[in-house]
Design an enzyme around this catalytic site. Structure first.
Site, PDB file in Angstrom:
ATOM      1  N   GLY A 250       0.761  -1.233   0.000  1.00 37.84           N
ATOM      2  CA  GLY A 250       0.000   0.000   0.000  1.00 37.84           C
ATOM      3  C   GLY A 250       0.791   1.280   0.000  1.00 37.84           C
ATOM      4  N   GLU A 287       4.193  -6.459   1.612  1.00 38.64           N
ATOM      5  CA  GLU A 287       3.619  -6.843   0.314  1.00 38.64           C
ATOM      6  C   GLU A 287       3.562  -5.652  -0.636  1.00 38.64           C
ATOM      7  OE1 GLU A 287      -0.279  -8.243   1.377  1.00 38.64           O
ATOM      8  OE2 GLU A 287       0.479  -9.958   2.496  1.00 38.64           O
ATOM      9  N   PRO A 288       4.678  -5.035  -0.939  1.00 38.76           N
ATOM     10  CA  PRO A 288       4.636  -3.868  -1.817  1.00 38.76           C
ATOM     11  C   PRO A 288       4.360  -4.271  -3.267  1.00 38.76           C
ATOM     12  CG  PRO A 288       6.902  -4.498  -1.421  1.00 38.76           C
ATOM     13  CD  PRO A 288       6.059  -5.421  -0.586  1.00 38.76           C
ATOM     14  N   CYS A 356     -15.456   2.719 -27.239  1.00 40.10           N
ATOM     15  CA  CYS A 356     -16.758   3.377 -27.317  1.00 40.10           C
ATOM     16  C   CYS A 356     -17.366   3.611 -25.936  1.00 40.10           C
ATOM     17  CB  CYS A 356     -17.682   2.553 -28.186  1.00 40.10           C
ATOM     18  SG  CYS A 356     -16.954   2.321 -29.800  1.00 40.10           S
TER      19      CYS A 356
HETATM   20  N1  LLP Z   1      -1.440  -6.808  -0.378  1.00 40.26           N
HETATM   21  C1  LLP Z   1      -2.762  -6.920  -0.527  1.00 40.26           C
HETATM   22  C2  LLP Z   1      -3.492  -7.848   0.326  1.00 40.26           C
HETATM   23  C3  LLP Z   1      -3.420  -6.143  -1.493  1.00 40.26           C
HETATM   24  O1  LLP Z   1      -4.740  -6.244  -1.628  1.00 40.26           O
HETATM   25  C4  LLP Z   1      -2.678  -5.246  -2.297  1.00 40.26           C
HETATM   26  C5  LLP Z   1      -3.322  -4.432  -3.318  1.00 40.26           C
HETATM   27  C6  LLP Z   1      -1.290  -5.177  -2.112  1.00 40.26           C
HETATM   28  C7  LLP Z   1      -0.699  -5.970  -1.128  1.00 40.26           C
HETATM   29  C8  LLP Z   1      -0.399  -4.274  -2.906  1.00 40.26           C
HETATM   30  O2  LLP Z   1      -0.701  -2.942  -2.723  1.00 40.26           O
HETATM   31  P1  LLP Z   1       0.257  -1.806  -3.339  1.00 40.26           P
HETATM   32  O3  LLP Z   1       1.583  -1.858  -2.605  1.00 40.26           O
HETATM   33  O4  LLP Z   1       0.430  -2.075  -4.779  1.00 40.26           O
HETATM   34  O5  LLP Z   1      -0.489  -0.553  -3.096  1.00 40.26           O
HETATM   35  N2  LLP Z   1      -5.825  -1.210  -9.008  1.00 40.26           N
HETATM   36  C9  LLP Z   1      -5.585  -0.195  -8.005  1.00 40.26           C
HETATM   37  C10 LLP Z   1      -4.857  -0.763  -6.803  1.00 40.26           C
HETATM   38  C11 LLP Z   1      -5.533  -1.954  -6.188  1.00 40.26           C
HETATM   39  C12 LLP Z   1      -4.761  -2.516  -5.029  1.00 40.26           C
HETATM   40  C13 LLP Z   1      -5.300  -3.827  -4.609  1.00 40.26           C
HETATM   41  N3  LLP Z   1      -4.578  -4.463  -3.559  1.00 40.26           N
HETATM   42  C14 LLP Z   1      -4.839   0.953  -8.639  1.00 40.26           C
HETATM   43  O6  LLP Z   1      -4.562   0.901  -9.833  1.00 40.26           O
HETATM   44  O7  LLP Z   1      -4.556   1.950  -7.975  1.00 40.26           O
END
Ligand code: LLP
Length: 427
Positions: A250, A287-288, A356
Site C-alpha cells: 500500500g 507486500e509492496p 466506445c
Molecule cells: N497486499 C494486498 C493484500 C493487497 O490487496 C494489495 C493491493 C497489495 C498488497 C499491494 O498494494 P500496493 O503496494 O500495490 O499498493 N488497481 C488499483 C490498486 C488496487 C490494489 C489492490 N490491492 C490501482 O490501480 O490503484
C-alpha cells in the site's frame, strides 16, 4: 546501481524520451504501439531501496518483501524480483502458477491473500509449500483445514485482521475499515485464533494486515501495526506462537509533478514500522506492489487523430482504457509526455482512446505541447496496475511489453493476435 534524482527512469536525451539509455521512438518502431516499456534497473533500485531502508532502520529485524503479483504479473518481472530475494503475495491459483513458472525457488516465500480462495487454489498452494495463507474468514479456515487434512499437509496461517484504521486514498482501494469486505474484525481475532489452533492441519504462525493502496502518509501504517502488535502479544500469552507479522502493501507514489523522493519517503515508512516492531521478535513481511514497479513503466501510444468538437480539442491515441484503466476507474492522474519534445505551442485537450465509452480517457483538459497525428506519447507511472488490469474490451488485443536492461531492450510479451484473443471461443 545509480540512484537517479528523478523518481522515474524516463528522461529526455536531446529532446527524445529514453529509458535507461534506450530510445522510446526506436522501441515503438520495432515493437509497435501501444507498448508497455519497463526499466529493470528502476525496479531493482526500488526493491533495494526498500530492503536498505529496513536494514538501516532496524538492523536486527528480519524483513521479507513479498511483491504483490497483481501489480504487474509479467513473468520476467517476477523472475527479476525473485532474483532480488523477494517472495510474493498472491491472490489466486493463477498467480501461484505464475510464480511457479517464473521463480519456482521462491514458492517457499509466497503468502496467499484474498477473500475468496477456492479448494483447488488451496490445494495447489499446499502442494507448493507456500509460507503463509492469509485467511480472511472463519469459513475459509474450515475449508483450509479440511484441504490440509485431505492432502496430509500443514497450512501455516495468518489471519488477515481488519484494524479499523482509516487511510486517505481512493475509496475503491481503501480496505482497512470495518465497512470493507476484507479481513476479520480485530476485536474478534483472538477468539478466531483459538478456534484455528484447535482445527487439524492448521498452524497459526502469523498475523496479517493490509489497509489499502496508494497511501502516502506513514502514520496509518503505524497505527494498524500497533494494533497488530497488541494482538500478537495477546496471542502469545494464549500460547499461539506468532512468528510472522505481515504488514501488507500500500505504500504510495507521486503520480503528478510534486516533489517525491522515494528513498526518503520509504525511509520514514521503514522507521515507522520498525518503531512499532521494536523488540517483538517476529519476521516482518511486506507486500509492496506499486512502489516497486509503477514508476519503472510507461505505456507508449501513438496519436491517431486530433479533432475539435465545439470548444473541446481531442487527441485520440491508439491505447485505450482497456490497456490502462486507472484514469477511467479511479480518475487517476498519469503524466503524459511527448516522446519527441517540440517547439509547438501549448494546447489543452482531452487525451482519449478509441473505445466506445465516454469514460475512455487518459486525461481531461490537459495542457501539453500541441500533439499531432503520428506523434508518440508516454503515459508515465504505468508499471503497476496497467497491463495487469488490461482487458479485451472492444475486442482489442493486449499490448506488447518490453523490458529494458543494461541498455538493451527485450520483448517480454509479444503483442497478442486476434486468433489468440478468440482461441477459447466456440462458434
Ligand atoms: N497486499 C494486498 C493484500 C493487497 O490487496 C494489495 C493491493 C497489495 C498488497 C499491494 O498494494 P500496493 O503496494 O500495490 O499498493 N488497481 C488499483 C490498486 C488496487 C490494489 C489492490 N490491492 C490501482 O490501480 O490503484
Amino acid at each position: 546501481m545509480s540512484t537517479t534524482s528523478s523518481p522515474r527512469p524516463f528522461v529526455y536525451v536531446q529532446d527524445r524520451l529514453a529509458v535507461s539509455g534506450v530510445d522510446l521512438t526506436a522501441l515503438a518502431a520495432e515493437y509497435g504501439t501501444p507498448l508497455y516499456v519497463y526499466s529493470a534497473d528502476a525496479i531493482r533500485e526500488r526493491a533495494q531501496m526498500l530492503q536498505q531502508a529496513f536494514a538501516a532502520a532496524a538492523p536486527a529485524l528480519s524483513t521479507t518483501l513479498c511483491y504483490a503479483v497483481k501489480a504487474n504479473s509479467s513473468l520476467a518481472i517476477l523472475k527479476l524480483l525473485a532474483g532480488m530475494g523477494c517472495g510474493f503475495d498472491i491472490v489466486s491459483g493463477g498467480e501461484l502458477e505464475r510464480v511457479r513458472r517464473a521463480a519456482p525457488k521462491a514458492l517457499g516465500r509466497v503468502v496467499f491473500s484474498g477473500v475468496g480462495k477456492q479448494a483447488w487454489e488451496m490445494d495447489a498452494a499446499l502442494e507448493a509449500g507456500i509460507l503463509l495463507f492469509n485467511v480472511e474468514s472463519e469459513a475459509e479456515l474450515e475449508l483450509l483445514s479440511a484441504r490440509a487434512v485431505a492432502l496430509q499437509k500443514t497450512a501455516r496461517i495468518a489471519l488477515r485482521v481488519n484494524p479499523d484504521v482509516f487511510a486517505e486514498t481512493h475509496p475503491y482501494i481503501s480496505t482497512g475499515l470495518s465497512a470493507h469486505k476484507f479481513g476479520i474484525a480485530i476485536a474478534r481475532a483472538r477468539e478466531v485464533y483459538k478456534h484455528a489452533a484447535s482445527l487439524p492441519g492448521l498452524s497459526p504462525e502469523g498475523v496479517s494486515v493490509h489497509i489499502g493502496s496508494q497511501i502516502r502518509a506513514v502514520e496509518p501504517f503505524g497505527q494498524a501495526l500497533q494494533r497488530v502488535r497488541a494482538l500478537v502479544e495477546e496471542l502469545r500469552s494464549d500460547g499461539i506462537d506468532i512468528q510472522h507479522v505481515d504488514a501488507g502493501g500500500g505504500f504510495g507514489i507521486e503520480y503528478g509533478n510534486g516533489d517525491f523522493d522515494p528513498a526518503a519517503s520509504v525511509a520514514s515508512y521503514a522507521a515507522e514500522l520498525s518503531r512499532v516492531m521494536q523488540g517483538l521478535d517476529a519476521t516482518l513481511l511486506l507486500e509492496p506492489g506499486r512502489f516497486l514497479v509503477a514508476q519503472a513503466g510507461a505505456l507508449i501510444t501513438n496519436v491517431l487523430y486530433t479533432k475539435q468538437n465545439g470548444d473541446k480539442h481531442f487527441v485520440i491515441t491508439d491505447a485505450a482504457m482497456n490497456d490502462l484503466i486507472r484514469p477511467a476507474l479511479y480518475q487517476a492522474h498519469h503524466e503524459i509526455w511527448p516522446v519527441q519534445k517540440s517547439e509547438r505551442a501549448q494546447q489543452t485537450s482531452d487525451i482519449v482512446g478509441p473505445v466506445c465509452e465516454s469514460g475512455d480517457f487518459f486525461a481531461r483538459d490537459r495542457e501539453t505541447t500541441e500533439l499531432r497525428s503520428g506523434d508518440l506519447v508516454a503515459l508515465l507511472d504505468a508499471g503497476a496496475y496497467g497491463m495487469s488490469l488490461a482487458s479485451h474490451y472492444n475486442t482489442r488485443v493486449h499490448p506488447a511489453e518490453v523490458l529494458v536492461e543494461n541498455s538493451s531492450a527485450r520483448l517480454i510479451r509479444r503483442r497478442e493476435t486476434l486468433d489468440e484473443l478468440m482461441a477459447a471461443e466456440i462458434v
